[in-house]
Design an enzyme around this catalytic site. Structure first.
Site, PDB file in Angstrom:
ATOM      1  N   LYS A 172     -10.881   6.705  35.785  1.00 56.62           N
ATOM      2  CA  LYS A 172      -9.614   5.829  35.079  1.00 56.62           C
ATOM      3  C   LYS A 172      -8.573   5.517  36.169  1.00 56.62           C
ATOM      4  O   LYS A 172      -8.779   6.168  37.442  1.00 56.62           O
ATOM      5  CB  LYS A 172      -8.810   6.926  34.058  1.00 56.62           C
ATOM      6  CG  LYS A 172      -8.223   6.360  33.030  1.00 56.62           C
ATOM      7  CD  LYS A 172      -9.015   5.716  31.912  1.00 56.62           C
ATOM      8  CE  LYS A 172      -8.264   5.252  30.744  1.00 56.62           C
ATOM      9  NZ  LYS A 172      -9.034   4.663  29.724  1.00 56.62           N
ATOM     10  N   GLY A 187       0.565   4.025  15.241  1.00 59.47           N
ATOM     11  CA  GLY A 187       0.364   2.988  16.214  1.00 59.47           C
ATOM     12  C   GLY A 187      -0.185   1.922  15.936  1.00 59.47           C
ATOM     13  O   GLY A 187      -1.803   1.881  15.524  1.00 59.47           O
ATOM     14  N   VAL A 188       0.201   1.060  15.959  1.00 61.42           N
ATOM     15  CA  VAL A 188      -0.565  -0.400  15.003  1.00 61.42           C
ATOM     16  C   VAL A 188      -0.381  -1.407  16.466  1.00 61.42           C
ATOM     17  O   VAL A 188       0.248  -2.640  16.217  1.00 61.42           O
ATOM     18  CB  VAL A 188       0.159  -0.928  13.829  1.00 61.42           C
ATOM     19  CG1 VAL A 188      -0.502  -1.940  13.298  1.00 61.42           C
ATOM     20  CG2 VAL A 188       0.289   0.383  12.918  1.00 61.42           C
ATOM     21  N   GLY A 189      -1.023  -1.198  17.591  1.00 66.68           N
ATOM     22  CA  GLY A 189      -1.233  -2.227  18.523  1.00 66.68           C
ATOM     23  C   GLY A 189      -2.395  -2.803  18.255  1.00 66.68           C
ATOM     24  O   GLY A 189      -2.846  -3.140  17.192  1.00 66.68           O
ATOM     25  N   VAL A 226      -5.719  -2.187  18.883  1.00 67.93           N
ATOM     26  CA  VAL A 226      -6.761  -1.308  18.054  1.00 67.93           C
ATOM     27  C   VAL A 226      -6.320  -1.140  16.777  1.00 67.93           C
ATOM     28  O   VAL A 226      -7.189  -1.220  15.665  1.00 67.93           O
ATOM     29  CB  VAL A 226      -7.035  -0.063  19.082  1.00 67.93           C
ATOM     30  CG1 VAL A 226      -8.125   0.694  18.129  1.00 67.93           C
ATOM     31  CG2 VAL A 226      -7.683  -0.742  20.366  1.00 67.93           C
TER      32      VAL A 226
END
Length: 346
Positions: free
Chosen positions: A80, A176-178, A180
């Site tokens: 990462k 979390g509504v990014g 994905v």
């Protein structure tokens, strides 16, 4: 932070610290394991409060990628990278410098998009290194594949928790509504799930979720205690911790975020409350499965989707095993991944 102690704690092979003042780049690349093949894992860009915080994050994430890739059956190890910067200040020079820095690792790490990086950024990195995937003309944005895998994992979780994987009428709280999270809402709504959604930022996506998918918008604080069947964390990690565990009003937790559970004690506390947990590095592997298809040099979307859909079976197996043994799901998942790594080592 004692850097040597931290990088040896979980057996990391290499850590590369990058400081290019001219390009405005401060980055850390962590290679956890190359036992199964070159390490693969995305590059995220965040305004970390300190270098210690960035190092802590990249070490946890890279180890998680080793487990994720092994459990998904990929011929890649785990790595990462993090860039320490405000997303509003990213530049082409920054990403070109990052690509140049990657070449110092001689191909033992392959990067891709992650939080606050996208296909356009990947193309810039590709100007300086060949060790990158997720390019728009090949496998592209990994987010839709991550969402598909999480959707399959949620169905498997529902099967174990409720006896059926039919999501019609199930209440699911998506934190979390990014990219994905929004794709996940689309898939869940298509099956008739009732959605609750929350974001700390990006109100536009909340509005889309409400208007297109019938979601109910709640505050970022309320979502943690929202009464629902399944809580789906799709933001940043460590959301399951001693502070939040007493407040959950769900039967199961299954979402796209990495490192959802803070530590082993938190996993045991969640288990004691009778809340099922679909291990994050199992359920959110769809994106890296897609990227690995490109990195292997023979990208085939149909084959990628077969592997992504198989996340259903792996999640069901781990949750069922946890119910039989009483062990936390995360412990079972890590043991499974380590067995896959050790098999390759032998």
């Amino acid at each position: 932070m004692n850097v040597i102690q931290e990088i040896t704690k979980y057996g990391h092979e290499k850590i590369l610290f990058v400081n290019n003042e001219k390009a405005g780049l401060k980055a850390i690349i962590a290679v956890h394991s190359t036992v199964r093949g070159p390490a693969i894992g995305g590059c995220r860009l965040l305004p970390y409060a300190s270098e210690d915080e960035a190092l802590f994050d990249v070490l946890r994430l890279s180890r998680g990628m080793s487990h994720k890739n092994a459990a998904a059956g990929l011929d890649f190890g785990g790595g990462k990278s993090v860039i320490i910067a405000d997303p509003s200040q990213k530049t082409e020079a920054m990403f070109e410098a990052f690509g140049e820095a990657m070449n110092a690792l001689n191909g033992c790490y392959i990067t891709a998009e992650d939080v606050n990086t996208d296909c356009d950024d990947a193309l810039i990195i590709a100007r300086k290194t060949k060790h990158i995937c997720g390019l728009p003309h090949i496998s592209g944005d990994p987010s839709p594949f991550t969402a598909i895998g999480v959707y399959q994992g949620i169905k498997a979780t529902a099967k174990v928790a409720f006896g059926s994987d039919n999501l019609e009428g199930r209440t699911i709280a998506v934190q979390g509504v990014g990219k994905v999270g929004l794709d996940l809402c689309k898939l869940l709504a298509a099956e008739g799930a009732k959605l609750y959604v929350a974001n700390r930022k990006n109100k536009a996506n909340l509005d889309i979720a409400a208007e297109k998918y019938g979601a109910t918008i709640v505050s970022a604080d309320e979502i943690l205690s929202q009464e629902c069947d399944i809580f789906a964390p799709c933001a940043l990690g460590a959301i399951v911790n001693p502070t939040t565990i007493p407040n959950f009003k769900c039967k199961a937790i299954a979402g796209a975020a990495n490192n959802v559970i803070l530590d082993l004690a938190s996993g045991e506390a969640l288990k004691a409350r009778g809340i099922l947990y679909a291990p994050d590095f199992i359920i959110n592997a769809g994106g890296v499965i897609n990227a690995a298809g490109e990195a292997a040099g023979n990208y085939n979307e149909e084959e990628v989707l077969k592997k992504v859909n198989n996340i259903y079976n792996t999640v069901e197996h781990i949750l069922t095993e946890s119910q039989k043994t009483g062990e936390p799901e995360g412990v079972i998942a890590e043991r499974f991944a380590e067995e896959c790594i050790n098999a390759a080592r032998k």
